[in-house]
Design an enzyme around this catalytic site. Structure first.
Site, PDB file in Angstrom:
ATOM      1  N   ASP A  99      42.638  34.019  44.413  1.00 42.39           N
ATOM      2  CA  ASP A  99      43.541  32.891  44.146  1.00 42.39           C
ATOM      3  C   ASP A  99      44.442  33.218  42.702  1.00 42.39           C
ATOM      4  O   ASP A  99      43.705  33.989  41.710  1.00 42.39           O
ATOM      5  CB  ASP A  99      42.575  31.837  43.728  1.00 42.39           C
ATOM      6  N   GLU A 124      47.348  35.920  46.149  1.00 43.92           N
ATOM      7  CA  GLU A 124      48.204  34.802  45.835  1.00 43.92           C
ATOM      8  C   GLU A 124      49.150  35.197  44.645  1.00 43.92           C
ATOM      9  O   GLU A 124      48.702  35.176  43.563  1.00 43.92           O
ATOM     10  CB  GLU A 124      47.551  33.599  45.567  1.00 43.92           C
TER      11      GLU A 124
END
Length: 687
Positions: A345, A381
């Site tokens: 993330d 990401e």
């Protein structure tokens, strides 16, 4: 009284030995460290021991006779100087960053803060002396677990099909999963779930965060819960709610069962920030252990955090001990629990240095050279909210990336936007413009149309506006630019034409995703028509809004997805190990050729015609003996007459048509085909 010995500075956390348990905690700036022992439920402190040994900033001791099951926490003494970044407060019980299992819940109380909440603008400069132990979860000493019994599938990237889902949300409403295990790892490894994944042709499950996370106080006050879990409290411990009666063993058992079915497990991990928030957040672990080491602080103003994540803080992965913590956590999940890969993330934050993002960051090198992690699937990401935060295509070789540009272009193409043919073709062909350097491969691009963050597929074709009222933020949260189209009516409708349009659009989007080069990622529930009622930010909906609704079973759509995955896995033309270039193979056939409606090669003028919304692509097989593929895409709102282009051997047979008109029909080069409005047709060459 417990007998305390010097112990060893490695490994970190609590490690069982033949005679007891070794404890080790890194705090380079502490003056004194205390280890607190608690009863089995974590309710009562039974003993407090001063840790006197410190080696290279690591405080350590060995407690003779202490073993599996012991509950503990830390208290750390040191300077209280928030203006200099130091926030030590021994009144606050701290969770071990290496805790393997949590005991008790985090219960919100002002005593969890190291300063007196509500004491004014500069309250965080004042030290609060209230004890926080009764409100804190504690750590439990666990024994080393056995590794999973089944060898990892190690599915090749070109044949990887990812299914992104929430561990709890996947099974909370599944009628075939026993109620007493729903929402747990055991449910994930249950026969009904595995059978469904196998039917779909899924080769990897990507789970939203399963590491222990904290509930946001603001959500608790609104009667909601943090559902997604991007609020990490412990990098080594699972979220307690995801465990059933089998405890930690259930994780390895679920992974093992998925491996037996040939399905890999990828974890969404959050190492960019923690649940402690900004300078006004609680003191639960890292902040109170060594704030200036664990976090990125603002240059010249270390009272405040470098908020690159939008969550209040950012971990300082440039610090060697923080880098070590991330690596140790990843190795634990990859070895003890058998996990096959990780999705990082806000990964741009992980590669931050003082002067910005660095693709040569030591953490990236450490992962790639590691004998365990170097073989794992590593997906980034590629953004954060800091300067230059969008880094799509800039991560080093060995990492794949979530391709948000693919999502946006494909959505726009099928809504009928103009001038998109060049961008669409590039994204369809694995985005070599982004990933073609550094000897990277097509699987560097993880393609998706929908993900947990945003509309589900059903909602993407049913809503043009977000409907997040249930989140309690007056519909201000969530993306405003969804690039969606409701097909003529907002939300639920009985209009037959609108429903038919939505069904075809879903097939178009799914077909595009699974026929594109690169790695496709499906959002769990899209294959059955799952809806969140137009909520495109269900982060706090741990309820029927966020859970997959298995009662909405769209059997026809599920079968359609299964046909697509079967086609992708069988046909080498659809998942090539190298980027498409147009170069000819040993048989003189180009790996890819693009045609217009007249069966002639696309010209520069045709590529740049704004109103053109139709494209034909021919793909040669990557393996000898396989067939060529011809894909016709028509995003116009009317039917278009197309000619079968030259090349290939004999005839072409339509094996899939999202308009359900041409399947089974055959055509030869030069013959005409009517591509229905908003449709996609797949042809295979026939001798």
């Amino acid at each position: 009284m417990t007998i305390s010995e010097p112990g060893a500075p490695f490994p970190f956390g609590a490690s069982i030995t033949q005679r007891g348990t070794n404890f080790a905690l890194f705090s380079d700036n502490a003056d004194e460290v205390e280890l607190c022992l608690f009863d089995n439920h974590g309710d009562r402190e039974t003993e407090r021991l001063s840790v006197t040994e410190c080696t290279d900033g690591v405080w350590h001791c060995h407690l003779r006779g202490i073993g599996r099951g012991q509950v503990y926490g830390w208290r750390v003494h040191g300077p209280w100087a928030p203006e200099q970044g130091y926030r030590f407060n021994p009144a606050k019980l701290l969770l071990d960053p290496y805790a393997r299992q949590l005991v008790g819940d985090l219960r919100w109380n002002d005593a969890l803060h190291a300063y007196p909440v509500g004491a004014g603008e500069d309250a965080d400069l004042i030290r609060d002396e209230r004890d926080s132990a009764q409100f804190m979860p504690k750590a439990r000493v666990v024994a080393e677990l056995l590794l999973t019994a089944t060898a990892k599938p190690r599915n090749h990237w070109p044949k990887t099909i990812i299914y992104e889902g929430h561990l709890r949300g996947l099974t909370m409403r599944h009628p075939l999963v026993p109620e007493d295990v729903r929402g747990t790892f055991a449910a994930l490894g249950s026969a009904p779930m595995i059978e469904h994944l196998l039917k779909l042709g899924i080769t990897a499950v990507e789970l939203l965060p399963v590491q222990a996370f904290a509930q946001d106080r603001v959500l608790v006050d609104r009667g909601l819960r943090n559902y997604w879990g991007y609020n990490t409290l412990g990098f080594f411990a699972p979220e307690p709610r995801y465990l059933g009666a089998g405890g930690l063993d259930e994780i390895a058992m679920a992974v093992d069962r998925l491996h037996q079915a040939g399905i890999e497990v990828i974890l969404d991990v959050v190492y960019n920030h923690t649940c402690e928030g900004n300078h006004l957040g609680p003191t639960l672990s890292w902040r109170g252990i060594d704030n200036t080491s664990y976090y990125r602080l603002q240059p010249g103003e270390p009272r405040y955090y470098d908020n690159l994540t939008g969550c209040g803080n950012a971990l300082n992965t440039e610090h060697p001990r923080v880098l070590q913590m991330v690596m140790d956590s990843l190795r634990l999940w990859a070895t003890v629990y058998g996990v096959d890969g990780f999705r990082f993330d806000l990964a741009t934050t992980l590669g931050r240095r003082a002067d910005g993002f660095d693709p040569g960051h030591p953490l990236f090198h450490a992962m790639r050279q590691d004998p365990v992690l170097g073989r794992a699937k590593l997906i980034m990401e590629p953004w954060d909210i800091g300067p230059g935060g969008y880094q799509l295509g800039n991560f080093p070789p060995g990492f794949s990336e979530w391709n948000g540009d693919y999502r946006d272009v494909v959505r726009e193409f099928w809504t009928g936007s103009e001038g998109l043919l060049p961008a669409f073709a590039t994204r369809f062909a694995a985005s070599s413009d982004l990933f073609g350097e550094g000897r990277r491969r097509p699987w560097s691009s993880v393609n998706f149309v929908t993900a947990h963050d945003g509309f589900t597929l059903q909602d993407l074709v049913s809503y043009e506006q977000k409907h997040n009222e249930a989140n309690g933020e007056d519909n201000r949260d969530g993306h405003d630019d969804s690039r969606s189209w409701n097909c003529g009516a907002e939300g639920d409708t009985d209009d037959v034409d609108v429903l038919a349009c939505r069904a075809r659009q879903k097939r178009n989007l799914l077909a595009t995703l699974l026929l594109s080069q690169g790695v496709p990622m499906l959002l769990a529930g899209d294959e059955i028509g799952n809806s969140q009622g137009g909520n495109n930010n269900a982060y706090c909906q741990d309820n029927e809004i966020g859970w997959v609704d298995w009662t909405r079973q769209d059997a026809a759509l599920t079968d359609f997805v299964a046909r697509l995955t079967d086609l992708r896995l069988r046909r080498s033309a659809l998942s090539r190990p190298a980027f498409l270039t147009g170069a000819r193979n040993e048989r003189g056939v180009p790996d890819v050729a693009w045609f217009g409606a007249n069966a002639a090669r696309m010209t520069e003028g045709e590529w740049n015609t704004p109103h053109a919304k139709c494209l034909v692509v021919r793909l040669a097989p990557a393996q000898a003996g396989d067939v060529s593929m011809l894909i016709m895409l028509n995003a116009a709102n009317h039917g278009v007459e197309l000619l079968i282009p030259p090349g290939g051997t004999g005839q072409w047979e339509a094996v899939l048509d999202t308009a359900e008109q041409l399947e089974g029909q055959r055509r030869a080069a030069g013959e005409n085909v009517i591509a229905e409005a908003r449709s996609l047709v797949v042809w295979e060459s026939r001798a």
